[in-house]
Design a protein around this motif. Sequence first.
Motif, PDB file in Angstrom:
ATOM      1  N   ARG A  85       0.839  -1.193   0.000  1.00 43.26           N
ATOM      2  CA  ARG A  85       0.000   0.000   0.000  1.00 43.26           C
ATOM      3  C   ARG A  85       0.881   1.253   0.000  1.00 43.26           C
ATOM      4  NH1 ARG A  85       0.230   2.934   4.449  1.00 43.26           N
ATOM      5  NH2 ARG A  85       0.817   1.994   6.448  1.00 43.26           N
ATOM      6  N   PRO A  86       0.422   2.330  -0.640  1.00 42.24           N
ATOM      7  CA  PRO A  86       1.193   3.577  -0.598  1.00 42.24           C
ATOM      8  C   PRO A  86       1.044   4.253   0.761  1.00 42.24           C
ATOM      9  CG  PRO A  86      -0.858   3.921  -1.764  1.00 42.24           C
ATOM     10  CD  PRO A  86      -0.778   2.437  -1.476  1.00 42.24           C
ATOM     11  N   THR A  87       1.918   5.180   1.046  1.00 46.57           N
ATOM     12  CA  THR A  87       1.800   5.933   2.277  1.00 46.57           C
ATOM     13  C   THR A  87       0.523   6.769   2.265  1.00 46.57           C
ATOM     14  OG1 THR A  87       2.794   7.664   3.647  1.00 46.57           O
ATOM     15  CG2 THR A  87       3.198   7.800   1.299  1.00 46.57           C
ATOM     16  N   ALA A  88      -0.049   6.933   3.424  1.00 47.68           N
ATOM     17  CA  ALA A  88      -1.255   7.755   3.541  1.00 47.68           C
ATOM     18  C   ALA A  88      -0.942   9.242   3.420  1.00 47.68           C
ATOM     19  CB  ALA A  88      -1.933   7.489   4.891  1.00 47.68           C
ATOM     20  N   LEU A  89       0.342   9.580   3.376  1.00 42.86           N
ATOM     21  CA  LEU A  89       0.759  10.980   3.359  1.00 42.86           C
ATOM     22  C   LEU A  89       1.001  11.508   1.950  1.00 42.86           C
ATOM     23  CD1 LEU A  89       3.282  10.783   6.332  1.00 42.86           C
ATOM     24  CD2 LEU A  89       0.948  11.680   6.386  1.00 42.86           C
ATOM     25  N   MET A  90       0.607  10.770   0.924  1.00 40.97           N
ATOM     26  CA  MET A  90       0.842  11.204  -0.454  1.00 40.97           C
ATOM     27  C   MET A  90       0.300  12.603  -0.752  1.00 40.97           C
ATOM     28  SD  MET A  90       2.622   8.946  -2.195  1.00 40.97           S
ATOM     29  CE  MET A  90       2.167   8.968  -3.915  1.00 40.97           C
ATOM     30  N   PRO A  91      -0.926  12.954  -0.325  1.00 37.86           N
ATOM     31  CA  PRO A  91      -1.410  14.317  -0.598  1.00 37.86           C
ATOM     32  C   PRO A  91      -0.524  15.396   0.026  1.00 37.86           C
ATOM     33  CG  PRO A  91      -3.223  12.884   0.040  1.00 37.86           C
ATOM     34  CD  PRO A  91      -1.969  12.126   0.320  1.00 37.86           C
ATOM     35  N   PHE A  92       0.026  15.098   1.185  1.00 41.77           N
ATOM     36  CA  PHE A  92       0.898  16.052   1.867  1.00 41.77           C
ATOM     37  C   PHE A  92       2.207  16.216   1.096  1.00 41.77           C
ATOM     38  CE2 PHE A  92       3.999  17.109   5.257  1.00 41.77           C
ATOM     39  CZ  PHE A  92       3.434  18.320   5.663  1.00 41.77           C
TER      40      PHE A  92
END
Length: 219
Positions: free
Chosen positions: A109-116
């Motif tokens: 899974r990708p990091t949940a912080l991608m938008p940041f």
Amino acid sequence: MTCAGAGAAAAQPLWRLRTSARRPLSVFGRKLGARCCSSGMTLDTINRATVDRIIRVDHAGEYGANRIYAGQMAVLGRTSVGPVIQKMWDQEKEHLRKFSELMVALRVRPTALMPFWNVMGFALGAGTALLGREGAMACTVAVEESISHHYNNQIRTLMEEGPEKYEELLQVIKKFRDEELEHHDTGLEHDAELAPAYTLLKRAIQAGCSAAIYLSERF
């Protein structure tokens, strides 16, 4: 036993993990899956926690690097240094593409912080570019030095766990490490050290990189 018949074995080859993907892999993804199968890299032989952490943080890092270069190009793209930045960006695009393939192939899974990282990466690239060519190159030196050090740590970790198990992943990381070092040297060749408050700027950016690595590995 052939790779095609490995489904009956307890160790499932990693290329089977991509059969449930919603979109087909590119040529790289298909070749990677075949190589992982032929090299014996299976769910039973790898450390899933280690691989998940490496792929997730490296994907996030390459995504952030792409956003940094996008920000730099938005400010300096039409200047004399534009082609230099574009060349480095093109390599970062390839890095991101390959880690995206790995995420699908290995179901990470990708990091949940991608938008940041999307916003912060572009802001860092554009902000340092507003300082001029030297500022943009100082950012490149700081980021690429941090990434190269990070890749070296990952290489040591995988070598300690077993280079045979992670042969393909090691090849990818080593190749990208070497290209990041080239970017670092390019930055120095283009007057990075002449940027305003170079030492302070470099330290601040690298502190941010360390924080980004720590967070992206875990969230």
